[in-house]
Design a protein around this motif. Structure first.
Motif, PDB file in Angstrom:
ATOM      1  N   GLU A  10     128.133  32.356 -19.905  1.00 49.60           N
ATOM      2  CA  GLU A  10     126.724  32.689 -19.633  1.00 49.60           C
ATOM      3  C   GLU A  10     125.982  33.016 -20.930  1.00 49.60           C
ATOM      4  O   GLU A  10     124.818  32.616 -21.115  1.00 49.60           O
ATOM      5  CB  GLU A  10     126.647  33.872 -18.664  1.00 49.60           C
ATOM      6  CG  GLU A  10     126.941  33.482 -17.223  1.00 49.60           C
ATOM      7  CD  GLU A  10     126.972  34.681 -16.284  1.00 49.60           C
ATOM      8  OE1 GLU A  10     126.811  34.486 -15.072  1.00 49.60           O
ATOM      9  OE2 GLU A  10     127.175  35.821 -16.777  1.00 49.60           O
ATOM     10  N   SER A  11     126.659  33.724 -21.834  1.00 47.95           N
ATOM     11  CA  SER A  11     126.059  34.062 -23.134  1.00 47.95           C
ATOM     12  C   SER A  11     125.787  32.793 -23.948  1.00 47.95           C
ATOM     13  O   SER A  11     124.715  32.626 -24.535  1.00 47.95           O
ATOM     14  CB  SER A  11     126.996  34.994 -23.904  1.00 47.95           C
ATOM     15  OG  SER A  11     126.495  35.268 -25.185  1.00 47.95           O
ATOM     16  N   ASP A  12     126.791  31.889 -23.953  1.00 46.11           N
ATOM     17  CA  ASP A  12     126.627  30.621 -24.670  1.00 46.11           C
ATOM     18  C   ASP A  12     125.480  29.808 -24.085  1.00 46.11           C
ATOM     19  O   ASP A  12     124.669  29.229 -24.820  1.00 46.11           O
ATOM     20  CB  ASP A  12     127.919  29.801 -24.601  1.00 46.11           C
ATOM     21  CG  ASP A  12     128.974  30.321 -25.571  1.00 46.11           C
ATOM     22  OD1 ASP A  12     128.609  31.143 -26.428  1.00 46.11           O
ATOM     23  OD2 ASP A  12     130.132  29.911 -25.452  1.00 46.11           O
ATOM     24  N   LEU A  13     125.445  29.761 -22.753  1.00 43.07           N
ATOM     25  CA  LEU A  13     124.418  28.968 -22.077  1.00 43.07           C
ATOM     26  C   LEU A  13     123.019  29.470 -22.422  1.00 43.07           C
ATOM     27  O   LEU A  13     122.094  28.680 -22.675  1.00 43.07           O
ATOM     28  CB  LEU A  13     124.655  29.005 -20.558  1.00 43.07           C
ATOM     29  CG  LEU A  13     123.774  28.099 -19.705  1.00 43.07           C
ATOM     30  CD1 LEU A  13     123.962  26.644 -20.096  1.00 43.07           C
ATOM     31  CD2 LEU A  13     124.077  28.295 -18.223  1.00 43.07           C
ATOM     32  N   LYS A  14     122.861  30.790 -22.462  1.00 48.09           N
ATOM     33  CA  LYS A  14     121.549  31.372 -22.792  1.00 48.09           C
ATOM     34  C   LYS A  14     121.131  30.990 -24.216  1.00 48.09           C
ATOM     35  O   LYS A  14     119.998  30.582 -24.462  1.00 48.09           O
ATOM     36  CB  LYS A  14     121.601  32.893 -22.649  1.00 48.09           C
ATOM     37  CG  LYS A  14     120.247  33.569 -22.859  1.00 48.09           C
ATOM     38  CD  LYS A  14     120.354  35.073 -22.681  1.00 48.09           C
ATOM     39  CE  LYS A  14     118.997  35.735 -22.835  1.00 48.09           C
ATOM     40  NZ  LYS A  14     118.322  35.430 -24.102  1.00 48.09           N
ATOM     41  N   LYS A  15     122.085  31.100 -25.159  1.00 47.44           N
ATOM     42  CA  LYS A  15     121.771  30.770 -26.553  1.00 47.44           C
ATOM     43  C   LYS A  15     121.428  29.296 -26.718  1.00 47.44           C
ATOM     44  O   LYS A  15     120.486  28.932 -27.425  1.00 47.44           O
ATOM     45  CB  LYS A  15     122.951  31.151 -27.448  1.00 47.44           C
ATOM     46  CG  LYS A  15     123.123  32.649 -27.643  1.00 47.44           C
ATOM     47  CD  LYS A  15     124.310  32.937 -28.536  1.00 47.44           C
ATOM     48  CE  LYS A  15     124.422  34.430 -28.814  1.00 47.44           C
ATOM     49  NZ  LYS A  15     124.734  35.221 -27.616  1.00 47.44           N
ATOM     50  N   ILE A  16     122.228  28.428 -26.048  1.00 54.06           N
ATOM     51  CA  ILE A  16     121.973  26.980 -26.151  1.00 54.06           C
ATOM     52  C   ILE A  16     120.610  26.640 -25.545  1.00 54.06           C
ATOM     53  O   ILE A  16     119.841  25.841 -26.097  1.00 54.06           O
ATOM     54  CB  ILE A  16     123.092  26.172 -25.446  1.00 54.06           C
ATOM     55  CG1 ILE A  16     124.438  26.393 -26.152  1.00 54.06           C
ATOM     56  CG2 ILE A  16     122.770  24.687 -25.448  1.00 54.06           C
ATOM     57  CD1 ILE A  16     125.647  25.889 -25.385  1.00 54.06           C
ATOM     58  N   THR A  36     119.165  12.908 -32.112  1.00 55.80           N
ATOM     59  CA  THR A  36     120.574  12.953 -31.647  1.00 55.80           C
ATOM     60  C   THR A  36     120.977  14.384 -31.312  1.00 55.80           C
ATOM     61  O   THR A  36     121.648  14.654 -30.306  1.00 55.80           O
ATOM     62  CB  THR A  36     121.514  12.387 -32.727  1.00 55.80           C
ATOM     63  OG1 THR A  36     121.097  11.056 -33.044  1.00 55.80           O
ATOM     64  CG2 THR A  36     122.954  12.368 -32.263  1.00 55.80           C
ATOM     65  N   TYR A  37     120.581  15.316 -32.189  1.00 53.43           N
ATOM     66  CA  TYR A  37     120.912  16.725 -31.978  1.00 53.43           C
ATOM     67  C   TYR A  37     120.302  17.239 -30.672  1.00 53.43           C
ATOM     68  O   TYR A  37     120.922  17.988 -29.918  1.00 53.43           O
ATOM     69  CB  TYR A  37     120.422  17.553 -33.165  1.00 53.43           C
ATOM     70  CG  TYR A  37     120.643  19.040 -33.005  1.00 53.43           C
ATOM     71  CD1 TYR A  37     121.926  19.582 -33.029  1.00 53.43           C
ATOM     72  CD2 TYR A  37     119.544  19.899 -32.838  1.00 53.43           C
ATOM     73  CE1 TYR A  37     122.117  20.944 -32.882  1.00 53.43           C
ATOM     74  CE2 TYR A  37     119.737  21.257 -32.689  1.00 53.43           C
ATOM     75  CZ  TYR A  37     121.030  21.784 -32.701  1.00 53.43           C
ATOM     76  OH  TYR A  37     121.218  23.126 -32.546  1.00 53.43           O
ATOM     77  N   ARG A  38     119.078  16.824 -30.398  1.00 52.25           N
ATOM     78  CA  ARG A  38     118.389  17.254 -29.173  1.00 52.25           C
ATOM     79  C   ARG A  38     119.149  16.767 -27.929  1.00 52.25           C
ATOM     80  O   ARG A  38     119.348  17.511 -26.973  1.00 52.25           O
ATOM     81  CB  ARG A  38     116.968  16.709 -29.171  1.00 52.25           C
ATOM     82  CG  ARG A  38     116.076  17.393 -28.137  1.00 52.25           C
ATOM     83  CD  ARG A  38     114.648  16.948 -28.271  1.00 52.25           C
ATOM     84  NE  ARG A  38     114.453  15.621 -27.693  1.00 52.25           N
ATOM     85  CZ  ARG A  38     113.281  15.018 -27.615  1.00 52.25           C
ATOM     86  NH1 ARG A  38     112.212  15.590 -28.143  1.00 52.25           N
ATOM     87  NH2 ARG A  38     113.158  13.833 -27.080  1.00 52.25           N
ATOM     88  N   LYS A  39     119.609  15.496 -28.000  1.00 54.19           N
ATOM     89  CA  LYS A  39     120.395  14.951 -26.880  1.00 54.19           C
ATOM     90  C   LYS A  39     121.725  15.689 -26.727  1.00 54.19           C
ATOM     91  O   LYS A  39     122.192  15.963 -25.624  1.00 54.19           O
ATOM     92  CB  LYS A  39     120.654  13.456 -27.107  1.00 54.19           C
ATOM     93  CG  LYS A  39     119.414  12.593 -26.945  1.00 54.19           C
ATOM     94  CD  LYS A  39     119.723  11.137 -27.298  1.00 54.19           C
ATOM     95  CE  LYS A  39     118.471  10.271 -27.199  1.00 54.19           C
ATOM     96  NZ  LYS A  39     118.742   8.880 -27.625  1.00 54.19           N
ATOM     97  N   ALA A  40     122.366  16.023 -27.876  1.00 56.68           N
ATOM     98  CA  ALA A  40     123.651  16.752 -27.865  1.00 56.68           C
ATOM     99  C   ALA A  40     123.484  18.133 -27.245  1.00 56.68           C
ATOM    100  O   ALA A  40     124.350  18.607 -26.488  1.00 56.68           O
ATOM    101  CB  ALA A  40     124.204  16.870 -29.281  1.00 56.68           C
ATOM    102  N   GLN A  41     122.377  18.804 -27.559  1.00 59.75           N
ATOM    103  CA  GLN A  41     122.118  20.121 -26.992  1.00 59.75           C
ATOM    104  C   GLN A  41     121.940  20.047 -25.468  1.00 59.75           C
ATOM    105  O   GLN A  41     122.428  20.890 -24.727  1.00 59.75           O
ATOM    106  CB  GLN A  41     120.864  20.733 -27.630  1.00 59.75           C
ATOM    107  CG  GLN A  41     121.053  21.224 -29.051  1.00 59.75           C
ATOM    108  CD  GLN A  41     122.005  22.391 -29.137  1.00 59.75           C
ATOM    109  OE1 GLN A  41     123.225  22.184 -29.227  1.00 59.75           O
ATOM    110  NE2 GLN A  41     121.498  23.602 -29.098  1.00 59.75           N
TER     111      GLN A  41
END
Length: 415
Positions: free
Chosen positions: A98-104, A149-154
């Motif tokens: 959940e923490s990772d998801l919020k940051k991403i 590419t980075y935007r798609k990866a995120q």
């Protein structure tokens, strides 16, 4: 960096849960095995129902059943603790995800906002064309491509993290249901245990009223066992004498160029074949098959208190295995029958030699082998006697290494 740490933390949790699942499988196997033993004991008690209230043997079976029931409850408790550990680990994994998801998502929101502000193709073109030279223009073009590419990866990272989070939440709910079910099973088993202890107490009270009769039986058993022990000791001494005599003759007939084939092990002079059997027997400690197809240990090796008579201890050179009527006794290893001993009208014993080891099988109503016969592992060697008035079908087995008595429970495999 923090996100990487959380991802590594989640991976470690997933690894520990894999190890946990292996431990859980072992616990399940142990629990299922105990339940099967309890079911078998119930079948023995059902067959002996007529004498269940007053039979000494049935008391021994009930005692064993209570011990297994207590082990089962402990196994369930251990399994509950394992599930608690899994629940806590899943909660930690969910928190990390959940923490990772919020940051991403926060980072992705900034990317989307920047993309919105600079959404015009004209702005992108001007960004490239305003470069000072060709190399800088090329670098700016590559930057825009990498940014896309980075935007798609995120976006993909958000999708995968959400999937992991959903799986962990579903697994957590499953864990909670498993725990709830196990607690219910444990409560039921405790009720069964309480009932069994009541039955044990009632049976013990009835048997204590027959104290005189039990003491008389015990005295007869002690005399029979002493007689059998003396016979075994005499047979083993005779086997040692014969082996020594054979070795002596071999030494006398030995020529300068001939090789000695006899090997001395302990007090025994063994032939090469006997040495192989002896070595193999010794190497299989804890792995030897049971002398009955099914059964439950109701009498232990060594000295222990009598289960009914107070302040009286009983001594046993082997273990007793209770089984169902009509069951066969089986050889636990390859060997040669040394002797058939008759203890009483319906009680015969078979002594089998395995190099410098011996196994004894007593309380047989009939035998299927004779002295000198070669026997194989798991070969049926006799039918176990049943005392119908007591509902008792019990095989007594002993293991000797020359004149030393060994505990069979340490040599037989776990059934």
């Amino acid at each position: 960096m923090k996100i990487q740490f959380n991802i590594i933390f989640a991976i470690l949790i997933l690894f520990s849960l894999t190890v946990f699942s292996q431990s859980r499988e072992e616990l399940e196997k142990k629990k299922n095995k105990t339940q099967q033993e309890i079911e078998y004991i119930n079948s023995l008690l059902k067959l002996n129902q007529k004498n269940a209230e007053s039979s000494y043997n049935n008391l021994l079976i009930i005692n064993k059943k209570i011990s297994l029931q207590e082990n089962l409850i402990v196994s369930i408790e251990t399994e509950i603790k394992y599930i608690d550990t899994k629940i806590n680990k899943n909660k930690s994994a969910i928190t990390a995800l959940e923490s990772d998801l919020k940051k991403i998502k926060d980072e992705y929101a900034k990317i989307i906002y920047y993309a919105y502000v600079n959404r015009s193709s004209y702005n992108k073109l001007m960004f490239i064309m305003s470069a000072n030279d060709f190399n800088q223009a090329y670098k700016r073009l590559k930057y825009l491509e990498q940014y896309s590419t980075y935007r798609k990866a995120q976006a993909e990272s958000i999708r995968k993290t959400q999937e992991k989070l959903s799986r962990k939440i579903a697994e957590l709910e499953k864990n909670k249901e498993e725990k709830k079910e196990l607690i219910k099973i444990q409560q039921d088993e405790k009720i069964v245990l309480a009932s069994e202890k009541t039955e044990q107490k009632e049976t013990l009270t009835k048997l204590q009223s027959k104290e005189k009769e039990l003491k008389t039986k015990l005295e007869k058993q002690i005399l029979a066992r002493k007689k059998l022990q003396k016979e075994i000791e005499d047979i083993i001494a005779e086997e040692i004498r014969k082996a020594a005599e054979r070795a002596k003759k071999e030494a006398e007939n030995k020529t300068p160029n001939s090789k000695t084939t006899t090997t001395t092990k302990g007090n025994f002079a063994l032939t090469p074949a006997e040495k192989i059997i002896s070595d193999n027997f010794g190497a299989n400690k804890g792995l030897l098959p049971w002398p009955t197809e099914r059964g439950v240990v109701t009498g232990l090796f060594g000295e222990h208190p009598h289960p009914v008579l107070k302040n009286i201890k009983v001594q046993s050179n082997g273990i007793d295995i209770s089984t169902s009527e009509g069951s066969s006794a089986r050889a636990i290893f390859d060997g040669e029958v040394s002797k058939i001993v008759t203890i009483g009208p319906s009680n015969k014993a078979i002594l089998i030699r395995h190099g410098n080891f011996f196994t004894l099988y007593s309380n047989l109503k009939e035998t299927k082998v004779k002295a000198g016969d070669k026997v194989k592992t798991k070969q049926s060697i006799g039918i176990i006697n049943t005392v119908k008035e007591e509902g008792k079908t019990t095989l007594h087995i002993e293991i000797w290494q020359e004149s030393t008595k060994l505990d069979p429970s340490l040599w037989l495999s776990k059934m």
